[in-house]
Write a protein that holds these residues in place. Structure first.
Motif, PDB file in Angstrom:
ATOM      1  N   GLN A  40     -24.007 -20.665  29.290  1.00 15.01           N
ATOM      2  CA  GLN A  40     -25.444 -20.113  28.938  1.00 15.01           C
ATOM      3  C   GLN A  40     -25.193 -18.996  27.853  1.00 15.01           C
ATOM      4  OE1 GLN A  40     -26.048 -18.214  32.889  1.00 15.01           O
ATOM      5  NE2 GLN A  40     -26.039 -16.400  32.041  1.00 15.01           N
ATOM      6  N   GLY A  41     -26.461 -18.836  27.298  1.00  8.69           N
ATOM      7  CA  GLY A  41     -26.572 -17.966  26.101  1.00  8.69           C
ATOM      8  C   GLY A  41     -27.478 -18.552  25.138  1.00  8.69           C
ATOM      9  N   ILE A  42     -27.190 -18.057  23.875  1.00  9.73           N
ATOM     10  CA  ILE A  42     -27.995 -18.230  22.808  1.00  9.73           C
ATOM     11  C   ILE A  42     -27.205 -18.824  21.529  1.00  9.73           C
ATOM     12  CG2 ILE A  42     -27.781 -15.858  22.003  1.00  9.73           C
ATOM     13  CD1 ILE A  42     -30.699 -16.278  20.834  1.00  9.73           C
ATOM     14  N   LEU A  43     -27.666 -19.799  20.791  1.00 10.74           N
ATOM     15  CA  LEU A  43     -26.867 -20.502  19.650  1.00 10.74           C
ATOM     16  C   LEU A  43     -27.936 -20.118  18.357  1.00 10.74           C
ATOM     17  CD1 LEU A  43     -25.234 -23.821  19.006  1.00 10.74           C
ATOM     18  CD2 LEU A  43     -27.240 -23.160  17.521  1.00 10.74           C
ATOM     19  N   LEU A  44     -27.166 -19.850  17.168  1.00 10.74           N
ATOM     20  CA  LEU A  44     -27.717 -19.553  15.991  1.00 10.74           C
ATOM     21  C   LEU A  44     -27.292 -20.238  15.074  1.00 10.74           C
ATOM     22  CD1 LEU A  44     -27.577 -15.457  16.128  1.00 10.74           C
ATOM     23  CD2 LEU A  44     -29.409 -16.973  16.794  1.00 10.74           C
ATOM     24  N   ASP A  45     -28.049 -20.873  14.290  1.00 12.76           N
ATOM     25  CA  ASP A  45     -27.648 -21.633  12.985  1.00 12.76           C
ATOM     26  C   ASP A  45     -28.486 -21.216  11.875  1.00 12.76           C
ATOM     27  OD1 ASP A  45     -26.803 -23.431  11.129  1.00 12.76           O
ATOM     28  OD2 ASP A  45     -27.622 -25.157  11.722  1.00 12.76           O
ATOM     29  N   ILE A  46     -27.991 -20.407  10.824  1.00 12.17           N
ATOM     30  CA  ILE A  46     -28.580 -19.926   9.594  1.00 12.17           C
ATOM     31  C   ILE A  46     -28.140 -20.739   8.560  1.00 12.17           C
ATOM     32  CG2 ILE A  46     -29.111 -18.010   8.105  1.00 12.17           C
ATOM     33  CD1 ILE A  46     -28.192 -16.179  10.521  1.00 12.17           C
ATOM     34  N   GLY A  47     -28.937 -21.853   7.967  1.00 14.20           N
ATOM     35  CA  GLY A  47     -28.649 -22.562   6.980  1.00 14.20           C
ATOM     36  C   GLY A  47     -29.481 -22.125   5.812  1.00 14.20           C
ATOM     37  N   GLY A  48     -29.498 -23.003   4.695  1.00 13.51           N
ATOM     38  CA  GLY A  48     -29.973 -22.766   3.571  1.00 13.51           C
ATOM     39  C   GLY A  48     -31.686 -22.518   3.459  1.00 13.51           C
ATOM     40  N   ASN A  78     -33.753 -20.273   0.424  1.00 17.31           N
ATOM     41  CA  ASN A  78     -35.047 -20.305   0.277  1.00 17.31           C
ATOM     42  C   ASN A  78     -35.560 -18.762   0.484  1.00 17.31           C
ATOM     43  OD1 ASN A  78     -35.412 -19.971   3.158  1.00 17.31           O
ATOM     44  ND2 ASN A  78     -36.566 -21.738   3.476  1.00 17.31           N
ATOM     45  N   SER A  79     -34.916 -18.085   1.481  1.00 15.26           N
ATOM     46  CA  SER A  79     -35.422 -16.472   1.268  1.00 15.26           C
ATOM     47  C   SER A  79     -35.015 -15.857   0.031  1.00 15.26           C
ATOM     48  CB  SER A  79     -34.956 -15.755   2.581  1.00 15.26           C
ATOM     49  OG  SER A  79     -33.407 -15.696   2.375  1.00 15.26           O
ATOM     50  N   TYR A  80     -33.725 -16.194  -0.479  1.00 17.22           N
ATOM     51  CA  TYR A  80     -33.226 -15.603  -1.801  1.00 17.22           C
ATOM     52  C   TYR A  80     -34.325 -15.893  -2.827  1.00 17.22           C
ATOM     53  CZ  TYR A  80     -30.372 -14.435  -5.688  1.00 17.22           C
ATOM     54  OH  TYR A  80     -29.877 -14.161  -6.859  1.00 17.22           O
ATOM     55  N   ALA A  81     -34.646 -17.308  -2.899  1.00 16.09           N
ATOM     56  CA  ALA A  81     -35.706 -17.865  -3.952  1.00 16.09           C
ATOM     57  C   ALA A  81     -37.069 -17.021  -3.827  1.00 16.09           C
ATOM     58  CB  ALA A  81     -35.896 -19.360  -3.842  1.00 16.09           C
ATOM     59  N   GLN A  82     -37.552 -16.803  -2.608  1.00 20.07           N
ATOM     60  CA  GLN A  82     -38.758 -16.307  -2.261  1.00 20.07           C
ATOM     61  C   GLN A  82     -38.989 -14.966  -2.435  1.00 20.07           C
ATOM     62  OE1 GLN A  82     -40.447 -17.313   1.605  1.00 20.07           O
ATOM     63  NE2 GLN A  82     -42.251 -16.020   1.175  1.00 20.07           N
ATOM     64  N   PHE A  83     -37.962 -14.217  -1.885  1.00 17.95           N
ATOM     65  CA  PHE A  83     -38.061 -12.632  -1.986  1.00 17.95           C
ATOM     66  C   PHE A  83     -37.092 -11.683  -3.017  1.00 17.95           C
ATOM     67  CE2 PHE A  83     -38.875 -13.860   2.358  1.00 17.95           C
ATOM     68  CZ  PHE A  83     -40.103 -13.360   2.510  1.00 17.95           C
ATOM     69  N   VAL A  84     -36.316 -12.547  -3.763  1.00 16.01           N
ATOM     70  CA  VAL A  84     -35.188 -11.758  -4.479  1.00 16.01           C
ATOM     71  C   VAL A  84     -35.379 -11.988  -5.988  1.00 16.01           C
ATOM     72  CG1 VAL A  84     -32.749 -11.134  -4.860  1.00 16.01           C
ATOM     73  CG2 VAL A  84     -33.408 -11.933  -2.732  1.00 16.01           C
ATOM     74  N   GLU A  85     -35.652 -10.802  -6.506  1.00 18.89           N
ATOM     75  CA  GLU A  85     -35.776 -10.928  -8.220  1.00 18.89           C
ATOM     76  C   GLU A  85     -34.522 -10.759  -9.005  1.00 18.89           C
ATOM     77  OE1 GLU A  85     -38.849  -8.255  -9.278  1.00 18.89           O
ATOM     78  OE2 GLU A  85     -40.482  -9.286  -7.830  1.00 18.89           O
ATOM     79  N   GLY A  86     -33.761  -9.959  -8.591  1.00 18.57           N
ATOM     80  CA  GLY A  86     -32.413  -9.662  -9.365  1.00 18.57           C
ATOM     81  C   GLY A  86     -31.007 -10.655  -8.784  1.00 18.57           C
ATOM     82  N   ASP A 108     -18.216 -19.120  -3.114  1.00 19.46           N
ATOM     83  CA  ASP A 108     -19.799 -20.139  -3.463  1.00 19.46           C
ATOM     84  C   ASP A 108     -20.879 -19.545  -2.662  1.00 19.46           C
ATOM     85  OD1 ASP A 108     -18.362 -20.269  -0.850  1.00 19.46           O
ATOM     86  OD2 ASP A 108     -18.439 -22.261  -0.566  1.00 19.46           O
ATOM     87  N   ARG A 109     -20.526 -18.318  -2.019  1.00 21.76           N
ATOM     88  CA  ARG A 109     -22.034 -17.622  -1.385  1.00 21.76           C
ATOM     89  C   ARG A 109     -22.545 -16.554  -2.198  1.00 21.76           C
ATOM     90  NH1 ARG A 109     -23.737 -20.735   2.832  1.00 21.76           N
ATOM     91  NH2 ARG A 109     -22.548 -22.287   3.548  1.00 21.76           N
ATOM     92  N   LEU A 110     -22.159 -16.266  -3.281  1.00 22.82           N
ATOM     93  CA  LEU A 110     -22.259 -15.073  -4.014  1.00 22.82           C
ATOM     94  C   LEU A 110     -23.650 -14.662  -3.957  1.00 22.82           C
ATOM     95  CD1 LEU A 110     -21.189 -12.738  -5.649  1.00 22.82           C
ATOM     96  CD2 LEU A 110     -21.442 -14.232  -7.715  1.00 22.82           C
ATOM     97  N   ARG A 111     -24.597 -15.498  -4.242  1.00 19.67           N
ATOM     98  CA  ARG A 111     -26.010 -15.300  -4.262  1.00 19.67           C
ATOM     99  C   ARG A 111     -26.645 -15.195  -2.766  1.00 19.67           C
ATOM    100  NH1 ARG A 111     -28.777 -15.084  -9.076  1.00 19.67           N
ATOM    101  NH2 ARG A 111     -27.370 -16.019 -10.891  1.00 19.67           N
ATOM    102  N   THR A 112     -26.319 -15.841  -1.894  1.00 21.51           N
ATOM    103  CA  THR A 112     -26.720 -16.188  -0.639  1.00 21.51           C
ATOM    104  C   THR A 112     -26.267 -15.405   0.608  1.00 21.51           C
ATOM    105  OG1 THR A 112     -25.703 -18.215  -0.038  1.00 21.51           O
ATOM    106  CG2 THR A 112     -27.637 -18.501  -1.460  1.00 21.51           C
ATOM    107  N   ILE A 113     -25.124 -14.847   0.552  1.00 20.99           N
ATOM    108  CA  ILE A 113     -24.578 -14.334   1.771  1.00 20.99           C
ATOM    109  C   ILE A 113     -25.212 -13.102   2.113  1.00 20.99           C
ATOM    110  CG2 ILE A 113     -22.718 -13.164   0.459  1.00 20.99           C
ATOM    111  CD1 ILE A 113     -22.619 -14.530   4.114  1.00 20.99           C
TER     112      ILE A 113
END
Length: 301
Positions: free
Chosen positions: A126-134, A159-167, A257-262
């Protein structure tokens, strides 16, 4: 028998070849391509450049499989294609260019397959599972080894990087916007659900695995460590958000490989850990691909 599976994600395309001897599954080979399809979406449609990247990568994977005697390749796509308006046109182009038929799975199906795959490796009743994809985040509540609620929210590290991040990396005000969007989505989905406090979550996907690697690096933990505590998640987040030069150095050293999105991914993870009052995350190396294998391809489930 060998089963090749290609996962078309919003950030990464991955080919895995599995061997099944009738009793156990073994991963024989993996190949990854960081394509960033979510970056190639304009006005709700994938651009020609994005479709070209997708087809070129699939053709390379197809060439790789020439060296293996396998069952026919199975290709599925998650938020990378289900969230774009021209998905049918893309499927037709891919079929024409590569001969591959791509199955688009729903968010709820992705969450279900995450659970099937992850719990083959991490024993949790029992518990909770999390999967954070792109391009999305899947959240599964389960009890007695059975899913009680499975939800997909259309917010991921890319997609949160593309939507919210300018720099180059998200600033504090931009991370606050990501946090607000995540909280609104999970409150809408889980606001009326009673959830146990202080539980350990099962973590799936590249963001959570990368967070664990950075934590191991910071704390000088042994390679192959698969648990990250709430305190360590906060520490990793603080290290990457307090000093840009230090954060870039750490990311390039551990997960280049996750420089921009981590950091956007960590913002989502930290928000979910606090919302669900999670004390730590047990990281599974299995996820949606293995779930797809077990649920759809193997002769004995």
């Amino acid at each position: 028998m060998m089963y090749p599976v290609i996962d078309v994600g919003s950030n990464t395309l991955r080919l895995c070849v599995y061997d099944y001897d009738g009793f156990a599954v073994k991963t024989l080979f993996t190949k990854k391509a960081m394509v960033g399809l979510a970056n190639h979406v304009s006005e709700g449609k994938m651009t020609q450049a994005g479709v070209e990247k997708l087809c070129t990568t699939l053709e390379k994977f197809k060439d790789t499989l020439v060296n293996f005697e396998t069952e026919p390749v199975s290709v599925f796509a998650t938020a990378s294609l289900r969230n774009v308006e021209n998905r049918q046109q893309i499927l037709d182009i891919v079929r024409h260019r590569t001969g591959m038929d791509v199955t688009i799975i729903t968010g709820e199906e992705e969450a279900r397959l995450d659970f099937i795959g992850a719990t083959k490796q991490v024993a949790m009743e029992q518990g909770i599972l999390l999967d954070i994809g792109g391009g999305s985040t899947e959240i599964v509540l389960f009890e007695g080894g059975e899913i009680t609620k499975a939800v997909s929210i259309p917010i991921g590290s890319l997609n949160s990087y593309a939507q919210f991040v300018e720099g180059f990396l998200p600033e504090r005000k931009e991370r606050k916007k990501i946090k607000k969007a995540v909280l609104e989505a999970v409150e809408n989905a889980f606001g009326d659900v009673e959830i146990s406090k202080g539980q350990t979550a099962c973590g799936v996907g590249g963001t959570i695995r990368a967070a664990c690697k950075i934590s191991d690096h910071i704390y000088d933990l042994p390679t192959g460590h698969h648990h990250i505590s709430r305190f360590q998640i906060d520490e990793v987040y603080d290290v990457l958000s307090d000093d840009m030069s230090r954060s870039i150095e750490v990311i390039l050293d551990v997960v280049p490989d996750r420089l921009r999105t981590i950091l956007t991914g960590l913002t989502i993870l930290r928000t979910l850990v606090r919302y669900f009052d999670i004390k730590g995350v047990e990281v599974s190396q299995y996820g949606v691909r293995e779930g797809y294998l077990y649920a759809n391809l193997l002769p004995l489930k």
